[in-house]
Design a protein around this motif. Sequence first.
Motif: not given
Length: 209
Positions: A1-15
């Motif tokens: 789950x931690x890896x998925x949350x990090x991916x979520x945050x990175x994707x938001x930052x890119x957006x």
Amino acid sequence: MNNTLEAYKKAIKIKYEIEKEGEYFDFLDHPSRGKLRDLCWLIFEDNPTKDDLNVFRNLLCLDFDHTQKHKFKDQKDKFRPIETFFKGETDPSNIDAINLAAVLVDFQPRPFKKFNEKCRIEEAKQIKSVENKITAEIDNTGIEKLVLVKNENEESKEIPEKRSLLLNFKGLFSKKIVQKIYPRKIITIAVGAVALVSSACLYIVQKKD
């Protein structure tokens, strides 16, 4: 789950990096708590989804209400984690703040629950695809082995058959030779015997004379 949350945050930052050059440039370029608060109100005035309303309630501890803007004005400090997140100063752990950041830059899928579900579905598809590929390779290898074994068996059957034919031919050839040679020997022996007997008789007669 931690890896998925990090991916979520990175994707938001890119957006965010994309959106800050777009329609809401004035709010997102060099963001402040006040700018993000005002942008949030502007977005939620335009038919928010049920999920977005839940995010609003969870972070700000109040329901969105067009008639309660004065109460919302007092929530500026709640946008501090989002401000520092967009600026790259902090890595927020508050999932509600992260979800509201996703709303402000219109990142999809959101909230995190939906993003996580989509990631799991994609992972399951990839795993299934790999399993199918491995199964296909095993099946192909199995067929190849089966064909190889079949060919080997056919070859092994052919060898005894060839040997059997060779032996039969040899035996037949030997019989023919015997049939040809054996009568000759009999005749030779018989002639020799007759000649021997004749010589003996002739010797006896000569001796008597």
